[in-house]
Design a protein around this motif. Structure first.
Motif, PDB file in Angstrom:
ATOM      1  N   ARG A  83      -0.364  56.194 -43.303  1.00 14.89           N
ATOM      2  CA  ARG A  83      -1.532  55.642 -43.985  1.00 14.89           C
ATOM      3  C   ARG A  83      -2.721  55.815 -43.048  1.00 14.89           C
ATOM      4  O   ARG A  83      -2.676  55.431 -41.881  1.00 14.89           O
ATOM      5  CB  ARG A  83      -1.343  54.160 -44.310  1.00 14.89           C
ATOM      6  CG  ARG A  83      -2.582  53.536 -44.975  1.00 14.89           C
ATOM      7  CD  ARG A  83      -2.438  52.049 -45.282  1.00 14.89           C
ATOM      8  NE  ARG A  83      -1.977  51.317 -44.124  1.00 14.89           N
ATOM      9  CZ  ARG A  83      -0.825  50.646 -44.061  1.00 14.89           C
ATOM     10  NH1 ARG A  83       0.001  50.617 -45.079  1.00 14.89           N
ATOM     11  NH2 ARG A  83      -0.482  50.000 -42.969  1.00 14.89           N
ATOM     12  N   ILE A  84      -3.771  56.412 -43.572  1.00 14.23           N
ATOM     13  CA  ILE A  84      -5.005  56.599 -42.805  1.00 14.23           C
ATOM     14  C   ILE A  84      -6.071  55.731 -43.445  1.00 14.23           C
ATOM     15  O   ILE A  84      -6.274  55.780 -44.660  1.00 14.23           O
ATOM     16  CB  ILE A  84      -5.455  58.076 -42.819  1.00 14.23           C
ATOM     17  CG1 ILE A  84      -4.348  58.975 -42.286  1.00 14.23           C
ATOM     18  CG2 ILE A  84      -6.741  58.246 -41.996  1.00 14.23           C
ATOM     19  CD1 ILE A  84      -4.627  60.455 -42.448  1.00 14.23           C
ATOM     20  N   ARG A  85      -6.728  54.934 -42.640  1.00 15.78           N
ATOM     21  CA  ARG A  85      -7.847  54.121 -43.120  1.00 15.78           C
ATOM     22  C   ARG A  85      -9.125  54.742 -42.577  1.00 15.78           C
ATOM     23  O   ARG A  85      -9.249  55.004 -41.393  1.00 15.78           O
ATOM     24  CB  ARG A  85      -7.721  52.686 -42.628  1.00 15.78           C
ATOM     25  CG  ARG A  85      -6.518  51.976 -43.228  1.00 15.78           C
ATOM     26  CD  ARG A  85      -6.487  50.538 -42.851  1.00 15.78           C
ATOM     27  NE  ARG A  85      -7.584  49.877 -43.554  1.00 15.78           N
ATOM     28  CZ  ARG A  85      -8.167  48.783 -43.128  1.00 15.78           C
ATOM     29  NH1 ARG A  85      -7.799  48.208 -42.010  1.00 15.78           N
ATOM     30  NH2 ARG A  85      -9.147  48.244 -43.821  1.00 15.78           N
ATOM     31  N   TYR A  86     -10.058  54.987 -43.477  1.00 16.45           N
ATOM     32  CA  TYR A  86     -11.366  55.543 -43.115  1.00 16.45           C
ATOM     33  C   TYR A  86     -12.417  54.462 -43.302  1.00 16.45           C
ATOM     34  O   TYR A  86     -12.280  53.595 -44.155  1.00 16.45           O
ATOM     35  CB  TYR A  86     -11.735  56.709 -44.038  1.00 16.45           C
ATOM     36  CG  TYR A  86     -10.797  57.880 -43.957  1.00 16.45           C
ATOM     37  CD1 TYR A  86     -10.974  58.866 -42.999  1.00 16.45           C
ATOM     38  CD2 TYR A  86      -9.741  58.012 -44.848  1.00 16.45           C
ATOM     39  CE1 TYR A  86     -10.120  59.953 -42.933  1.00 16.45           C
ATOM     40  CE2 TYR A  86      -8.887  59.099 -44.786  1.00 16.45           C
ATOM     41  CZ  TYR A  86      -9.085  60.064 -43.831  1.00 16.45           C
ATOM     42  OH  TYR A  86      -8.248  61.138 -43.765  1.00 16.45           O
ATOM     43  N   TRP A  87     -13.477  54.558 -42.554  1.00 14.68           N
ATOM     44  CA  TRP A  87     -14.602  53.663 -42.768  1.00 14.68           C
ATOM     45  C   TRP A  87     -15.876  54.461 -42.711  1.00 14.68           C
ATOM     46  O   TRP A  87     -15.959  55.506 -42.082  1.00 14.68           O
ATOM     47  CB  TRP A  87     -14.636  52.539 -41.749  1.00 14.68           C
ATOM     48  CG  TRP A  87     -14.945  53.000 -40.355  1.00 14.68           C
ATOM     49  CD1 TRP A  87     -14.062  53.388 -39.407  1.00 14.68           C
ATOM     50  CD2 TRP A  87     -16.236  53.140 -39.758  1.00 14.68           C
ATOM     51  NE1 TRP A  87     -14.711  53.769 -38.266  1.00 14.68           N
ATOM     52  CE2 TRP A  87     -16.048  53.616 -38.449  1.00 14.68           C
ATOM     53  CE3 TRP A  87     -17.527  52.901 -40.203  1.00 14.68           C
ATOM     54  CZ2 TRP A  87     -17.107  53.860 -37.586  1.00 14.68           C
ATOM     55  CZ3 TRP A  87     -18.582  53.146 -39.334  1.00 14.68           C
ATOM     56  CH2 TRP A  87     -18.361  53.613 -38.039  1.00 14.68           C
ATOM     57  N   GLN A  88     -16.849  53.981 -43.380  1.00 13.41           N
ATOM     58  CA  GLN A  88     -18.190  54.545 -43.291  1.00 13.41           C
ATOM     59  C   GLN A  88     -19.169  53.428 -43.610  1.00 13.41           C
ATOM     60  O   GLN A  88     -18.986  52.656 -44.542  1.00 13.41           O
ATOM     61  CB  GLN A  88     -18.385  55.732 -44.218  1.00 13.41           C
ATOM     62  CG  GLN A  88     -18.058  55.472 -45.669  1.00 13.41           C
ATOM     63  CD  GLN A  88     -17.956  56.743 -46.461  1.00 13.41           C
ATOM     64  OE1 GLN A  88     -17.040  57.507 -46.268  1.00 13.41           O
ATOM     65  NE2 GLN A  88     -18.903  56.972 -47.336  1.00 13.41           N
TER      66      GLN A  88
END
Length: 124
Positions: A83-88
Motif C-alpha cells: 500500500r502506497i500513501r501519497y500526499w499533496q
C-alpha cells in the motif's frame, strides 16, 4: 514553509510487485542524486517489477517498504502486495509525493534465480 495535515490530500493505492532474488549493484549509475528537493542520495534497494510488467526497475531507499525490509532474504523471489500513501498539499497539482509504503500481504516466497534482469542492475 510547513505542512498542515488537515490541508493535505491523501490518496492510497495498492500494487502487487515481484521483488527479484538478487539485490542491485551499488553503482553510481543507479544512484539518484538530488530529487525534487535538490538534496540527498537515493541508493538502490531492490530490483522489482509490477506483476503485469516484464520490465525490471530499481526500488530506491527513499521509498522503503515497511514490513518487507525486515523479512527480505536474497536468493528468494517474492510476490508482495503493498500500500502506497501519497500526499499533496494542493490536490490541483498533478505531481504527488509518496508519504509511506507498507507491506499488505506476502503472496509468495520462492527460492529461485530471477530471470531477465538487466545486466546494468547487477554487480560486475
Amino acid at each position: 514553509m510547513g505542512c498542515d495535515d488537515k490541508n493535505d490530500s491523501v490518496r492510497e493505492e495498492q500494487q502487487t510487485l515481484i521483488i527479484a532474488s538478487v539485490l542491485p549493484a551499488q553503482k553510481e549509475s543507479l544512484v539518484l542524486v538530488g530529487g525534487s528537493s535538490g538534496e540527498g542520495v537515493w541508493n538502490p534497494l531492490y530490483i522489482c517489477k509490477n506483476e503485469d510488467s516484464a520490465d525490471w526497475r530499481i526500488w530506491h531507499t527513499d521509498f522503503r517498504i515497511r514490513g518487507f525490509d525486515e523479512i527480505y532474504e536474497e536468493g528468494y523471489e517474492y510476490r508482495i502486495r503493498i500500500r502506497i500513501r501519497y500526499w499533496q498539499a494542493d490536490p490541483a497539482i498533478a505531481d504527488h509525493n509518496p508519504r509511506n509504503c507498507d507491506l499488505v500481504e506476502l503472496i509468495s516466497k520462492e527460492k529461485k534465480d530471477s530471470q531477465h534482469i538487466p545486466s546494468e542492475f547487477l554487480a560486475d
